[in-house]
Structure formats: structure tokens, C-alpha cells
Design a protein around this motif. Structure first.
Motif, PDB file in Angstrom:
ATOM      1  N   MET A   1     -46.948  32.744  -3.715  1.00  0.00           N
ATOM      2  CA  MET A   1     -46.976  32.564  -5.154  1.00  0.00           C
ATOM      3  C   MET A   1     -45.583  32.708  -5.745  1.00  0.00           C
ATOM      4  SD  MET A   1     -49.117  32.065  -7.582  1.00  0.00           S
ATOM      5  CE  MET A   1     -49.340  32.233  -9.283  1.00  0.00           C
ATOM      6  N   LYS A   2     -44.835  33.774  -5.318  1.00  0.00           N
ATOM      7  CA  LYS A   2     -43.475  33.971  -5.806  1.00  0.00           C
ATOM      8  C   LYS A   2     -42.560  32.825  -5.375  1.00  0.00           C
ATOM      9  CE  LYS A   2     -43.388  38.963  -6.258  1.00  0.00           C
ATOM     10  NZ  LYS A   2     -42.722  40.204  -5.870  1.00  0.00           N
ATOM     11  N   ALA A   3     -42.784  32.315  -4.183  1.00  0.00           N
ATOM     12  CA  ALA A   3     -41.986  31.205  -3.684  1.00  0.00           C
ATOM     13  C   ALA A   3     -42.210  29.961  -4.530  1.00  0.00           C
ATOM     14  CB  ALA A   3     -42.309  30.916  -2.229  1.00  0.00           C
ATOM     15  N   ASN A   4     -43.451  29.714  -4.954  1.00  0.00           N
ATOM     16  CA  ASN A   4     -43.756  28.562  -5.798  1.00  0.00           C
ATOM     17  C   ASN A   4     -43.085  28.677  -7.164  1.00  0.00           C
ATOM     18  OD1 ASN A   4     -45.261  27.321  -3.879  1.00  0.00           O
ATOM     19  ND2 ASN A   4     -47.239  28.066  -4.637  1.00  0.00           N
ATOM     20  N   ILE A   5     -43.090  29.881  -7.733  1.00  0.00           N
ATOM     21  CA  ILE A   5     -42.447  30.095  -9.047  1.00  0.00           C
ATOM     22  C   ILE A   5     -40.941  29.874  -8.931  1.00  0.00           C
ATOM     23  CG2 ILE A   5     -41.902  31.851 -10.777  1.00  0.00           C
ATOM     24  CD1 ILE A   5     -44.724  33.003 -10.301  1.00  0.00           C
ATOM     25  N   LYS A   6     -40.345  30.412  -7.870  1.00  0.00           N
ATOM     26  CA  LYS A   6     -38.900  30.252  -7.678  1.00  0.00           C
ATOM     27  C   LYS A   6     -38.538  28.779  -7.462  1.00  0.00           C
ATOM     28  CE  LYS A   6     -35.135  32.406  -5.200  1.00  0.00           C
ATOM     29  NZ  LYS A   6     -34.751  33.373  -4.205  1.00  0.00           N
ATOM     30  N   GLU A   7     -39.363  28.060  -6.694  1.00  0.00           N
ATOM     31  CA  GLU A   7     -39.122  26.639  -6.464  1.00  0.00           C
ATOM     32  C   GLU A   7     -39.271  25.840  -7.760  1.00  0.00           C
ATOM     33  OE1 GLU A   7     -41.384  23.159  -4.051  1.00  0.00           O
ATOM     34  OE2 GLU A   7     -40.945  24.995  -2.914  1.00  0.00           O
TER      35      GLU A   7
ATOM     36  N   ARG B   1     -38.688  26.965 -10.851  1.00  0.00           N
ATOM     37  CA  ARG B   1     -37.514  27.251 -11.682  1.00  0.00           C
ATOM     38  C   ARG B   1     -36.312  26.432 -11.216  1.00  0.00           C
ATOM     39  NH1 ARG B   1     -37.644  33.799 -12.280  1.00  0.00           N
ATOM     40  NH2 ARG B   1     -39.407  33.859 -13.703  1.00  0.00           N
TER      41      ARG B   1
END
Length: 125
Positions: A1-7, A9
Motif C-alpha cells: 500500500m505504501k509503495a503504491n502511494i509513493k509510486e 506521488r
């Protein structure tokens, strides 16, 4: 989930950067107006005789950037070739009006007109 948000951004920042870059290129391309080094114009200038012809052409040539100036006594048309990087048609008209000859858009002052020889004083409208 955090990886998707960072990607997401990173992707948004890249898109924003591309939009800004395209906007800057578009604005700078529109701001550059190409000027013709051999622009041809024809304009009306009032006058009567060969003295007027010499005075009108001399006034036109006094403007830096004027390459050719030829005024016709019969038609009252001044044919010009100018470098638009150095002058404009309005610069030439102002120089001609300063020596006493009205153009289609710039009128000479009464004092400049009165300084003309009597044979050169044309009928003013």
C-alpha cells in the motif's frame, strides 16, 4: 500500500513537471515574433513635385533599417523595403511627417507643413 502511494506521488510530480515544461515552451514560442529583414510596404504620402519626392525619400532613408524608398509623384505611393528588426513602418511615417508631408496615418504638424516651399504645399484634408 505504501509503495503504491509513493509510486503515485512520483508519477504525479513527473506529470506536473511535464505540464509546466510544455507551458513554458508554448509561452516562449508565442512570445517570439519573427521579423522580416526585407519587409515590403506601400503607403500613401502627400506631396506635389520632385522636391517633395527628394524630401520624402531622404526622410525615409534617414530611418535606420530602410533599404529602399521610392515615392511616385503620380500616385503618391511610397514603396518601402525595411528591416523590421531595425525599424517599423510607423518609424518611417513619423520621419516623413516631421519634414512636412502627411501620410495615411501620421499627419505633420502645422509648423512642419508651413516650412515647406510654396510649390510643395499640397491640399490638406
Amino acid at each position: 500500500m505504501k509503495a503504491n502511494i509513493k509510486e503515485f506521488r512520483n508519477s504525479s510530480i513527473k506529470n506536473l513537471f511535464l505540464v509546466l515544461l510544455m507551458t513554458v515552451f508554448t509561452i516562449s514560442a508565442q512570445g517570439q515574433e519573427t521579423k522580416n529583414k526585407n519587409a515590403k510596404y506601400t503607403t500613401e504620402v502627400n506631396g506635389n513635385c520632385e522636391q517633395c519626392q527628394k524630401r520624402i525619400q531622404k526622410a525615409a532613408y534617414s530611418v535606420p533599417g530602410v533599404k529602399s524608398a521610392s515615392w511616385s509623384i503620380e500616385t503618391h505611393q511610397l514603396a518601402l523595403i525595411i528591416n523590421e528588426e531595425k525599424c517599423s513602418l510607423m518609424d518611417v511615417k513619423k520621419a516623413i511627417a516631421k519634414v512636412g508631408h502627411d501620410t495615411d496615418s501620421v499627419k505633420s504638424t502645422k509648423e512642419d507643413y508651413d516650412d515647406l516651399h510654396t510649390c510643395c504645399q499640397y491640399e490638406r484634408l
